[in-house]
Design an enzyme around this catalytic site. Structure first.
Site, PDB file in Angstrom:
ATOM      1  N   CYS A 153       0.778  -1.308   0.102  1.00 51.04           N
ATOM      2  CA  CYS A 153       0.381   0.135  -0.363  1.00 51.04           C
ATOM      3  C   CYS A 153       0.755   1.479  -0.200  1.00 51.04           C
ATOM      4  O   CYS A 153       0.452   2.721  -0.328  1.00 51.04           O
ATOM      5  CB  CYS A 153      -1.225   0.466   0.823  1.00 51.04           C
ATOM      6  SG  CYS A 153      -1.727  -1.314   1.029  1.00 51.04           S
ATOM      7  N   HIS A 185      -3.310   7.103   2.492  1.00 49.37           N
ATOM      8  CA  HIS A 185      -4.004   6.118   2.156  1.00 49.37           C
ATOM      9  C   HIS A 185      -5.096   5.459   2.873  1.00 49.37           C
ATOM     10  O   HIS A 185      -5.512   5.769   3.370  1.00 49.37           O
ATOM     11  CB  HIS A 185      -2.642   5.122   2.387  1.00 49.37           C
ATOM     12  CG  HIS A 185      -3.420   3.570   2.379  1.00 49.37           C
ATOM     13  ND1 HIS A 185      -3.515   3.518   0.812  1.00 49.37           N
ATOM     14  CD2 HIS A 185      -3.226   2.176   3.153  1.00 49.37           C
ATOM     15  CE1 HIS A 185      -4.137   1.228   0.891  1.00 49.37           C
ATOM     16  NE2 HIS A 185      -4.135   1.349   2.241  1.00 49.37           N
ATOM     17  N   ASN A 225     -10.139  -0.080   0.159  1.00 52.16           N
ATOM     18  CA  ASN A 225      -9.225  -0.404   0.340  1.00 52.16           C
ATOM     19  C   ASN A 225      -8.343  -0.273  -1.136  1.00 52.16           C
ATOM     20  O   ASN A 225      -7.937  -1.398  -1.776  1.00 52.16           O
ATOM     21  CB  ASN A 225      -8.592  -0.376   1.615  1.00 52.16           C
ATOM     22  CG  ASN A 225      -6.675  -0.408   0.902  1.00 52.16           C
ATOM     23  OD1 ASN A 225      -6.154  -0.214   0.596  1.00 52.16           O
ATOM     24  ND2 ASN A 225      -6.229  -1.284   3.008  1.00 52.16           N
TER      25      ASN A 225
HETATM   26  O1  UT7 Z   1      -4.014  -1.512   3.375  1.00 48.37           O
HETATM   27  C1  UT7 Z   1      -3.155  -2.661   4.062  1.00 48.37           C
HETATM   28  C2  UT7 Z   1      -3.706  -1.588   5.616  1.00 48.37           C
HETATM   29  N1  UT7 Z   1      -4.653  -2.234   6.082  1.00 48.37           N
HETATM   30  C3  UT7 Z   1      -5.529  -1.520   6.624  1.00 48.37           C
HETATM   31  O2  UT7 Z   1      -4.846  -0.980   7.799  1.00 48.37           O
HETATM   32  C4  UT7 Z   1      -6.502  -2.207   7.822  1.00 48.37           C
HETATM   33  C5  UT7 Z   1      -6.298  -1.381   8.957  1.00 48.37           C
HETATM   34  N2  UT7 Z   1      -7.696  -2.599  10.206  1.00 48.37           N
HETATM   35  C6  UT7 Z   1      -9.017  -2.609   9.732  1.00 48.37           C
HETATM   36  O3  UT7 Z   1      -9.380  -1.415   9.369  1.00 48.37           O
HETATM   37  C7  UT7 Z   1      -9.674  -2.874  11.145  1.00 48.37           C
HETATM   38  O4  UT7 Z   1      -8.509  -3.411  11.644  1.00 48.37           O
HETATM   39  C8  UT7 Z   1     -10.491  -3.536  10.465  1.00 48.37           C
HETATM   40  C9  UT7 Z   1     -11.707  -3.108   9.232  1.00 48.37           C
HETATM   41  C10 UT7 Z   1     -10.273  -5.215   9.838  1.00 48.37           C
HETATM   42  C11 UT7 Z   1     -11.350  -4.639  11.766  1.00 48.37           C
HETATM   43  O5  UT7 Z   1     -12.269  -3.222  12.325  1.00 48.37           O
HETATM   44  P1  UT7 Z   1     -12.483  -4.222  13.483  1.00 48.37           P
HETATM   45  O6  UT7 Z   1     -12.802  -2.821  15.143  1.00 48.37           O
HETATM   46  O7  UT7 Z   1     -10.831  -4.441  14.639  1.00 48.37           O
HETATM   47  O8  UT7 Z   1     -13.468  -5.116  13.918  1.00 48.37           O
HETATM   48  P2  UT7 Z   1     -12.447  -6.726  14.948  1.00 48.37           P
HETATM   49  O9  UT7 Z   1     -11.419  -7.122  13.872  1.00 48.37           O
HETATM   50  O10 UT7 Z   1     -12.465  -6.357  16.369  1.00 48.37           O
HETATM   51  O11 UT7 Z   1     -13.377  -7.667  15.048  1.00 48.37           O
HETATM   52  C12 UT7 Z   1     -14.852  -7.240  15.522  1.00 48.37           C
HETATM   53  C13 UT7 Z   1     -15.768  -7.681  14.950  1.00 48.37           C
HETATM   54  C14 UT7 Z   1     -15.355  -9.455  15.564  1.00 48.37           C
HETATM   55  O12 UT7 Z   1     -17.132 -10.770  16.245  1.00 48.37           O
HETATM   56  P3  UT7 Z   1     -16.493 -10.796  17.625  1.00 48.37           P
HETATM   57  O13 UT7 Z   1     -15.260 -11.528  17.760  1.00 48.37           O
HETATM   58  O14 UT7 Z   1     -15.691  -9.389  18.392  1.00 48.37           O
HETATM   59  O15 UT7 Z   1     -17.436 -11.608  17.834  1.00 48.37           O
HETATM   60  C15 UT7 Z   1     -15.457 -10.381  13.686  1.00 48.37           C
HETATM   61  O16 UT7 Z   1     -15.690 -11.179  13.936  1.00 48.37           O
HETATM   62  O17 UT7 Z   1     -16.886  -7.880  14.656  1.00 48.37           O
HETATM   63  C16 UT7 Z   1     -16.993  -9.220  13.372  1.00 48.37           C
HETATM   64  N3  UT7 Z   1     -16.122  -9.033  11.767  1.00 48.37           N
HETATM   65  C17 UT7 Z   1     -17.254  -8.738  10.846  1.00 48.37           C
HETATM   66  N4  UT7 Z   1     -18.584  -8.085  11.060  1.00 48.37           N
HETATM   67  C18 UT7 Z   1     -19.765  -8.547  10.000  1.00 48.37           C
HETATM   68  C19 UT7 Z   1     -14.791  -8.863  10.967  1.00 48.37           C
HETATM   69  N5  UT7 Z   1     -15.404  -8.868  10.278  1.00 48.37           N
HETATM   70  C20 UT7 Z   1     -16.578  -8.547   9.998  1.00 48.37           C
HETATM   71  C21 UT7 Z   1     -17.205  -8.293   8.920  1.00 48.37           C
HETATM   72  N6  UT7 Z   1     -18.973  -8.415   8.627  1.00 48.37           N
HETATM   73  N7  UT7 Z   1     -17.353  -8.426   7.168  1.00 48.37           N
END
Ligand code: UT7
Length: 315
Positions: free
Chosen positions: A112, A242, A272
């Site tokens: 990225c 980004h 992204n």
């Molecule tokens: O370009 C490369 C750089 N990449 C990035 O900058 C990405 C950086 N990270 C992020 O943007 C965030 O960490 C995410 C958007 C990927 C995830 O957001 P988060 O607030 O960190 O969510 P999480 O991973 O802590 O997940 C929270 C919950 C989980 O469920 P439980 O374990 O709390 O029951 C996940 O299973 O959300 C669940 N979950 C979803 N639910 C519905 C994960 N993906 C999804 C989804 N829809 N698509």
């Protein structure tokens, strides 16, 4: 010598896929995706859409905007982590399509942060006399590397290619790249991986680890490049970051105590797009009349590697 961005272009695949579309086959929802990321749509390449076809359109638009003929281009760098070929490189494929007769052409992978790595590489080569006019492309066909059953990654990414034309000039009023800071820390690489192994080529990401890295690193590298270029925050017209996640940009703005209005965003419509995100946003801003000659912009990227970087550009 000044190295200025004199034209921009971009190309998105025709097919736009909404969060609601994804939620028909995946346990997810528009509410979750939009509130966690700021994303509503991503464009996904069809079978006829490749880096080369999208890159051709982006490059032609950038060259037209710059008033540059193919014969003038002496250097083409394609920043991509998802090149379809081992060889020819994506840069060579685009070169052939746009009719650039002879040029230095190669690909570069810094995920990225690829666009910023390519910008700095092109600038250095131009300052050392390799070319007077260069074309930089940043793009990905990331959809080929996504597991469409993995809701934690597939909802986040999209396909696109962006392009800029750079020109070297002695004109004191020309735009310039005033300074760039680049860095990487391979010891953290495991938190965002994708392989070319056909049996195991899906992108994997520890989202929270990357999130924490981005929120800490982006403000730091921006402060560093502002110091290096003796730029005060008041002089910065826009921070073009980004487009991974609106919450990362919100957090960066807050840490830097800068108003969110200085941070344009388009991930709602593109998701992204990795190396494409900065050039396609620049193109949108340039075409929308948001950037004027002489404006100072900070460009900042971060992602797989882990890699990161920031540039101060005078338009
Ligand atoms: O370009 C490369 C750089 N990449 C990035 O900058 C990405 C950086 N990270 C992020 O943007 C965030 O960490 C995410 C958007 C990927 C995830 O957001 P988060 O607030 O960190 O969510 P999480 O991973 O802590 O997940 C929270 C919950 C989980 O469920 P439980 O374990 O709390 O029951 C996940 O299973 O959300 C669940 N979950 C979803 N639910 C519905 C994960 N993906 C999804 C989804 N829809 N698509």
């Amino acid at each position: 010598m000044h190295i200025s961005i004199v034209g921009t272009g971009s190309a998105l695949p025709q097919k736009a896929v909404s969060n609601d579309d994804l939620s028909r086959t995946l346990d997810t929802s528009d509410a979750w995706i939009y509130s966690r990321t700021g994303i509503r749509y991503r464009h996904i390449a069809g079978p006829e859409e490749t880096f080369a076809t999208l890159g051709e359109k982006a490059a032609r638009d950038a060259m037209t905007a710059a008033g540059v003929r193919p014969e003038e281009v002496g250097l083409i760098i394609a920043a991509t982590a998802t090149a379809g070929n081992v060889t020819p490189s994506s840069a060579c494929l685009v070169q052939a399509r746009i009719g650039v007769p002879r040029a230095v052409c190669f690909d570069l992978n810094a995920a990225c942060s690829g666009f910023l790595y390519a910008l700095r590489t092109a600038e250095a080569l131009m300052r050392s006399g390799v070319a007077g006019t260069a074309l930089i492309l940043g793009g990905e066909i990331l959809s080929h590397f996504l597991d469409w059953n993995d809701r934690s990654t597939c909802v986040l990414f999209g396909d696109a290619v962006g392009a800029v034309v750079l020109r070297a000039s002695e004109d004191p009023d020309a735009g310039d790249i005033l300074g760039t800071v680049l860095a990487a820390d391979g010891s953290q690489g495991a938190c965002l991986t994708g392989r070319s192994d056909p049996d195991n080529h899906y992108l994997h990401m520890d989202g929270q680890q990357v999130f924490r890295f981005a929120v800490r690193t982006v403000p730091e590298v921006i402060e560093e490049v502002l110091r290096q270029t003796k730029t005060e925050k008041e002089q910065v017209r826009y921070y073009v970051l980004h487009q991974a996640n609106a919450r990362i940009i919100d957090a960066a703005a807050r840490r830097m105590q800068e108003p969110l209005e200085k941070f344009p965003m388009n991930m709602e419509r593109t998701a992204n797009t990795s190396a494409a995100s900065i050039p396609i946003l620049l193109d949108e801003m340039a075409r929308g009349g948001k950037i004027s000659r002489g404006d100072r912009l900070v460009l900042a990227g971060f992602g797989g590697g882990l890699t990161w970087g920031a540039s101060v550009v005078r338009w």
